[in-house]
Design a protein around this motif. Sequence first.
Motif, PDB file in Angstrom:
ATOM      1  N   PHE A 100       0.833  -1.202   0.000  1.00 40.60           N
ATOM      2  CA  PHE A 100       0.000   0.000   0.000  1.00 40.60           C
ATOM      3  C   PHE A 100       0.867   1.251   0.000  1.00 40.60           C
ATOM      4  O   PHE A 100       0.585   2.217  -0.712  1.00 40.60           O
ATOM      5  N   VAL A 101       1.922   1.239   0.797  1.00 43.88           N
ATOM      6  CA  VAL A 101       2.812   2.398   0.866  1.00 43.88           C
ATOM      7  C   VAL A 101       3.477   2.648  -0.486  1.00 43.88           C
ATOM      8  O   VAL A 101       3.591   3.790  -0.939  1.00 43.88           O
ATOM      9  N   LEU A 102       3.920   1.580  -1.140  1.00 42.47           N
ATOM     10  CA  LEU A 102       4.602   1.706  -2.428  1.00 42.47           C
ATOM     11  C   LEU A 102       3.644   1.686  -3.617  1.00 42.47           C
ATOM     12  O   LEU A 102       4.076   1.763  -4.762  1.00 42.47           O
ATOM     13  N   ASN A 103       2.342   1.539  -3.325  1.00 42.31           N
ATOM     14  CA  ASN A 103       1.302   1.490  -4.345  1.00 42.31           C
ATOM     15  C   ASN A 103       1.568   0.385  -5.370  1.00 42.31           C
ATOM     16  O   ASN A 103       1.577   0.618  -6.580  1.00 42.31           O
ATOM     17  N   GLU A 104       1.803  -0.828  -4.859  1.00 44.93           N
ATOM     18  CA  GLU A 104       2.080  -1.981  -5.706  1.00 44.93           C
ATOM     19  C   GLU A 104       0.999  -3.040  -5.513  1.00 44.93           C
ATOM     20  O   GLU A 104       0.350  -3.099  -4.484  1.00 44.93           O
ATOM     21  N   GLU A 105       0.866  -3.919  -6.510  1.00 50.56           N
ATOM     22  CA  GLU A 105      -0.069  -5.043  -6.443  1.00 50.56           C
ATOM     23  C   GLU A 105       0.550  -6.140  -5.580  1.00 50.56           C
ATOM     24  O   GLU A 105       1.746  -6.370  -5.629  1.00 50.56           O
ATOM     25  N   PHE A 106      -0.271  -6.788  -4.765  1.00 52.54           N
ATOM     26  CA  PHE A 106       0.284  -7.790  -3.844  1.00 52.54           C
ATOM     27  C   PHE A 106      -0.434  -9.129  -3.891  1.00 52.54           C
ATOM     28  O   PHE A 106       0.031 -10.102  -3.300  1.00 52.54           O
ATOM     29  N   TYR A 107      -1.524  -9.247  -4.605  1.00 53.09           N
ATOM     30  CA  TYR A 107      -2.330 -10.473  -4.573  1.00 53.09           C
ATOM     31  C   TYR A 107      -1.560 -11.698  -5.059  1.00 53.09           C
ATOM     32  O   TYR A 107      -1.577 -12.754  -4.427  1.00 53.09           O
ATOM     33  N   SER A 108      -0.889 -11.569  -6.182  1.00 57.50           N
ATOM     34  CA  SER A 108      -0.196 -12.739  -6.743  1.00 57.50           C
ATOM     35  C   SER A 108       0.946 -13.195  -5.841  1.00 57.50           C
ATOM     36  O   SER A 108       1.143 -14.391  -5.648  1.00 57.50           O
ATOM     37  N   PHE A 109       1.692 -12.241  -5.278  1.00 59.03           N
ATOM     38  CA  PHE A 109       2.778 -12.629  -4.371  1.00 59.03           C
ATOM     39  C   PHE A 109       2.238 -13.330  -3.141  1.00 59.03           C
ATOM     40  O   PHE A 109       2.782 -14.357  -2.702  1.00 59.03           O
ATOM     41  N   LEU A 110       1.173 -12.786  -2.555  1.00 58.50           N
ATOM     42  CA  LEU A 110       0.609 -13.399  -1.337  1.00 58.50           C
ATOM     43  C   LEU A 110       0.099 -14.808  -1.609  1.00 58.50           C
ATOM     44  O   LEU A 110       0.306 -15.715  -0.798  1.00 58.50           O
ATOM     45  N   ALA A 111      -0.552 -14.994  -2.740  1.00 59.07           N
ATOM     46  CA  ALA A 111      -1.041 -16.336  -3.085  1.00 59.07           C
ATOM     47  C   ALA A 111       0.137 -17.280  -3.271  1.00 59.07           C
ATOM     48  O   ALA A 111       0.151 -18.395  -2.714  1.00 59.07           O
ATOM     49  N   LEU A 112       1.147 -16.835  -3.992  1.00 54.17           N
ATOM     50  CA  LEU A 112       2.335 -17.649  -4.234  1.00 54.17           C
ATOM     51  C   LEU A 112       3.045 -17.986  -2.922  1.00 54.17           C
ATOM     52  O   LEU A 112       3.358 -19.149  -2.648  1.00 54.17           O
ATOM     53  N   PHE A 113       3.255 -16.994  -2.102  1.00 55.21           N
ATOM     54  CA  PHE A 113       3.950 -17.174  -0.828  1.00 55.21           C
ATOM     55  C   PHE A 113       3.197 -18.133   0.097  1.00 55.21           C
ATOM     56  O   PHE A 113       3.763 -19.102   0.607  1.00 55.21           O
ATOM     57  N   ASN A 114       1.917 -17.861   0.314  1.00 54.47           N
ATOM     58  CA  ASN A 114       1.139 -18.675   1.258  1.00 54.47           C
ATOM     59  C   ASN A 114       0.974 -20.114   0.777  1.00 54.47           C
ATOM     60  O   ASN A 114       1.069 -21.055   1.566  1.00 54.47           O
ATOM     61  N   LEU A 115       0.743 -20.299  -0.511  1.00 54.12           N
ATOM     62  CA  LEU A 115       0.617 -21.659  -1.049  1.00 54.12           C
ATOM     63  C   LEU A 115       1.944 -22.412  -0.965  1.00 54.12           C
ATOM     64  O   LEU A 115       1.979 -23.593  -0.621  1.00 54.12           O
ATOM     65  N   ARG A 116       3.034 -21.719  -1.258  1.00 57.27           N
ATOM     66  CA  ARG A 116       4.339 -22.374  -1.196  1.00 57.27           C
ATOM     67  C   ARG A 116       4.660 -22.792   0.239  1.00 57.27           C
ATOM     68  O   ARG A 116       5.127 -23.914   0.479  1.00 57.27           O
ATOM     69  N   VAL A 117       4.412 -21.925   1.200  1.00 58.88           N
ATOM     70  CA  VAL A 117       4.681 -22.271   2.599  1.00 58.88           C
ATOM     71  C   VAL A 117       3.804 -23.441   3.041  1.00 58.88           C
ATOM     72  O   VAL A 117       4.272 -24.367   3.712  1.00 58.88           O
ATOM     73  N   PHE A 118       2.539 -23.437   2.636  1.00 63.51           N
ATOM     74  CA  PHE A 118       1.659 -24.557   2.974  1.00 63.51           C
ATOM     75  C   PHE A 118       2.172 -25.859   2.367  1.00 63.51           C
ATOM     76  O   PHE A 118       2.244 -26.886   3.053  1.00 63.51           O
ATOM     77  N   ASP A 119       2.517 -25.822   1.088  1.00 61.93           N
ATOM     78  CA  ASP A 119       2.983 -27.042   0.413  1.00 61.93           C
ATOM     79  C   ASP A 119       4.258 -27.586   1.048  1.00 61.93           C
ATOM     80  O   ASP A 119       4.391 -28.794   1.261  1.00 61.93           O
ATOM     81  N   ILE A 120       5.187 -26.703   1.379  1.00 61.52           N
ATOM     82  CA  ILE A 120       6.439 -27.139   2.011  1.00 61.52           C
ATOM     83  C   ILE A 120       6.169 -27.699   3.404  1.00 61.52           C
ATOM     84  O   ILE A 120       6.693 -28.753   3.772  1.00 61.52           O
ATOM     85  N   THR A 121       5.328 -27.020   4.163  1.00 60.84           N
ATOM     86  CA  THR A 121       5.026 -27.478   5.527  1.00 60.84           C
ATOM     87  C   THR A 121       4.290 -28.810   5.495  1.00 60.84           C
ATOM     88  O   THR A 121       4.629 -29.729   6.251  1.00 60.84           O
ATOM     89  N   PHE A 122       3.296 -28.924   4.629  1.00 56.78           N
ATOM     90  CA  PHE A 122       2.554 -30.183   4.538  1.00 56.78           C
ATOM     91  C   PHE A 122       3.475 -31.331   4.166  1.00 56.78           C
ATOM     92  O   PHE A 122       3.451 -32.384   4.798  1.00 56.78           O
ATOM     93  N   SER A 123       4.266 -31.142   3.113  1.00 53.86           N
ATOM     94  CA  SER A 123       5.131 -32.241   2.663  1.00 53.86           C
ATOM     95  C   SER A 123       6.125 -32.634   3.744  1.00 53.86           C
ATOM     96  O   SER A 123       6.408 -33.820   3.937  1.00 53.86           O
ATOM     97  N   THR A 124       6.634 -31.656   4.487  1.00 54.43           N
ATOM     98  CA  THR A 124       7.567 -31.957   5.574  1.00 54.43           C
ATOM     99  C   THR A 124       6.875 -32.751   6.681  1.00 54.43           C
ATOM    100  O   THR A 124       7.412 -33.769   7.144  1.00 54.43           O
ATOM    101  N   LEU A 125       5.703 -32.294   7.098  1.00 61.21           N
ATOM    102  CA  LEU A 125       4.978 -33.012   8.155  1.00 61.21           C
ATOM    103  C   LEU A 125       4.555 -34.405   7.696  1.00 61.21           C
ATOM    104  O   LEU A 125       4.618 -35.369   8.468  1.00 61.21           O
ATOM    105  N   TYR A 126       4.140 -34.512   6.450  1.00 60.37           N
ATOM    106  CA  TYR A 126       3.689 -35.798   5.920  1.00 60.37           C
ATOM    107  C   TYR A 126       4.829 -36.814   5.900  1.00 60.37           C
ATOM    108  O   TYR A 126       4.688 -37.932   6.394  1.00 60.37           O
ATOM    109  N   ILE A 127       5.964 -36.421   5.344  1.00 61.86           N
ATOM    110  CA  ILE A 127       7.106 -37.337   5.270  1.00 61.86           C
ATOM    111  C   ILE A 127       7.667 -37.606   6.663  1.00 61.86           C
ATOM    112  O   ILE A 127       7.992 -38.752   6.994  1.00 61.86           O
TER     113      ILE A 127
END
Length: 183
Positions: free
Chosen positions: A69-96
């Motif tokens: 917001f301060v830099l007036n930039e779009e953030f939706y795609s980064f947030l989706a990418l970041f949150n999904l990647r962290v979930f996928d890494i965490t899930f795979s780690t816990l699963y294995i």
Amino acid sequence: KGCKKLRDKILFFALIAFIVSLTFVQDVKILLSLGVMFVILSYKIAIKSIKAILLFNVSVSLGYIIQSFVLNEEFYSFLALFNLRVFDITFSTLYIASRINLINAISFSKSLRFLLSATLSQIESFKKSYEDFMLALKSRSVKKLKERKAKEFISSMFYFFLKKSLHNSKERSLALKARGFFD
């Protein structure tokens, strides 16, 4: 027994390779597809994963939203990418991790095996202390604690764990130093 050790090592290194490969994926659709497959694979581990990453992801996401917001930039795609990647890494780690014996998986390194054993003993010690605290609280209270008493209990428990972790870290540090891990 030898086959199980080999299987654990293969799964462990496959997990590391999978995590590294996930860091290169820039497509939200791929990460989302993996996330959906993971939820189907094990709903229980998916819930554990979400609980494990919730505070971290919310903190980072809010910080990024404010910055955007301060830099007036779009953030939706980064947030989706970041949150999904962290979930996928965490899930795979816990699963294995729930399907292999980590000590067998890292048996190729005496140092790693020692560090893992020390870490697991620390976790078990804290888990036991926490269970003792909860049993003591339950046995000493007939009804639900008032907010002030609950805060006192939590702060005393926090102080105990802080003191215990400082003491244990000194002990572990001396043990590691004695075994030549560092000077």
